[in-house]
Design a protein around this motif. Structure first.
Motif, short mmCIF file in Angstrom:
data_model
loop_
_atom_site.label_atom_id
_atom_site.label_comp_id
_atom_site.label_asym_id
_atom_site.label_seq_id
_atom_site.Cartn_x
_atom_site.Cartn_y
_atom_site.Cartn_z
N HIS A 29 0.83 -1.20 0.00
CA HIS A 29 0.00 0.00 0.00
C HIS A 29 0.86 1.24 0.00
CE1 HIS A 29 -3.86 -1.98 1.80
NE2 HIS A 29 -3.62 -2.34 0.56
N ASN A 30 0.38 2.28 -0.70
CA ASN A 30 1.15 3.52 -0.75
C ASN A 30 0.94 4.39 0.48
OD1 ASN A 30 0.20 2.94 -3.88
ND2 ASN A 30 2.33 3.58 -3.67
N TYR A 31 -0.28 4.42 0.97
CA TYR A 31 -0.64 5.36 2.02
C TYR A 31 -0.60 4.69 3.39
CZ TYR A 31 -2.35 8.08 -1.91
OH TYR A 31 -2.44 8.76 -3.09
N MET A 32 -0.01 5.39 4.33
CA MET A 32 -0.01 4.90 5.71
C MET A 32 -0.37 6.05 6.65
SD MET A 32 3.16 2.18 5.80
CE MET A 32 2.61 1.43 7.34
N TYR A 33 -0.98 5.71 7.78
CA TYR A 33 -1.54 6.71 8.68
C TYR A 33 -1.25 6.31 10.13
CZ TYR A 33 -4.48 7.04 4.47
OH TYR A 33 -4.93 7.12 3.16
N GLN A 71 8.37 1.72 1.86
CA GLN A 71 6.93 1.63 1.59
C GLN A 71 6.22 0.85 2.69
OE1 GLN A 71 5.64 -0.51 -1.94
NE2 GLN A 71 3.97 0.93 -2.21
N GLU A 72 6.94 -0.10 3.30
CA GLU A 72 6.32 -0.97 4.30
C GLU A 72 6.27 -0.36 5.70
OE1 GLU A 72 7.69 -3.06 0.83
OE2 GLU A 72 8.87 -1.94 2.29
N ASP A 73 7.22 0.48 6.04
CA ASP A 73 7.43 0.86 7.43
C ASP A 73 7.16 2.34 7.70
OD1 ASP A 73 10.07 -1.31 6.95
OD2 ASP A 73 8.51 -1.70 8.47
N PHE A 74 6.35 2.56 8.75
CA PHE A 74 5.97 3.91 9.17
C PHE A 74 6.12 3.96 10.67
CE2 PHE A 74 4.61 7.98 8.57
CZ PHE A 74 3.27 8.28 8.77
N PHE A 75 6.88 4.93 11.17
CA PHE A 75 7.18 5.02 12.59
C PHE A 75 6.59 6.31 13.18
CE2 PHE A 75 10.10 1.50 12.67
CZ PHE A 75 10.64 1.48 11.39
#
Lengths: 113, 112
Positions: A29-33, A71-75
């Motif tokens: 997925h492109n978008y992360m929140y 793309q996978e990781d959002f901190f």
């Protein structure tokens, strides 16, 4: 269905502490929140991202930083945690075609003493 | 301020009954409207959604009604079941951005 994994599931820290919440999604997925959920407030958007290296400010960003390393990781980073940041934090992702369908992780419960 | 507003934060209905959850919004550029369902200690999941080019969408016992002129949308649940007991969050989205705005949530209890 998107797989969104948050870690840790529970965290306790003290006022002034440094906390990092992690989120990984494995469905390209492109978008992360990052959202926080509090009684009487529902879900409030902290930060979000369109893709690796991108960061957008949400509705309640004060006291939080975020970084999208891949793309996978959002901190989500709390560098000086305060008791007002005690909350249930949800990470979510969505793809470019159906941006409005969010797939949520299981949540991280953070307590700041 | 809150762009999506839910009334009635807590509702109880008897099993088999009909329930209506309401949501009002401010931004008339919103073009997508959704209801998410959340069980305790679980994450929200999409229940049903509708785009602004229609005023109704039905999926089994769940129906979303959209009133664009009134900036209002609602979720109707028929034949309520105990497993419908959950928190329901309404949400709206504007196509040119990527922010889904949520309401505060309404806790529904279906009593046997």
């Amino acid at each position: 269905e998107a797989a969104v994994t948050q870690s840790p599931r529970n965290k306790v820290t003290v006022t002034g502490g440094n906390v990092t919440l992690s989120c990984r999604q494995t469905n390209s997925h492109n978008y992360m929140y990052w959202y926080r959920q509090d009684t009487g407030h529902g879900l409030r958007l902290i930060h979000y991202s369109y893709g690796a290296g991108n960061l957008q400010i949400g509705d309640v960003p004060d006291g939080y930083k975020a970084t999208r390393t891949t793309q996978e990781d959002f901190f989500l980073l709390l560098e000086l945690a305060s008791p007002s940041q005690t909350s249930l934090y949800f990470c979510a992702s969505s793809d470019r075609c159906s941006q409005n369908t969010l797939y949520f992780g299981a949540g991280t419960r953070l307590s700041v003493l | 301020g809150q762009q999506v507003k839910q009334s009635s934060p807590s509702l109880t209905v008897q099993e088999g009954g009909i329930l209506i959850l309401n949501c009002d919004y401010e931004n008339d550029m919103f073009d997508y409207f959704a209801w998410y369902k959340k069980y305790p200690d679980n994450s929200p999941t999409l229940l049903i959604s509708v785009r602004s080019n229609v005023d109704k969408r039905e999926d089994g016992r769940f129906t979303v009604f959209l009133n664009k002129s009134g900036k209002h949308f609602s979720l109707h649940i028929t034949a309520s079941q105990p497993e419908d007991t959950a928190v329901y969050l309404c949400a709206a989205y504007q196509g040119t951005g990527s922010k889904l705005s949520f309401g505060k949530g309404a806790k529904l209890t279906v009593s046997p």
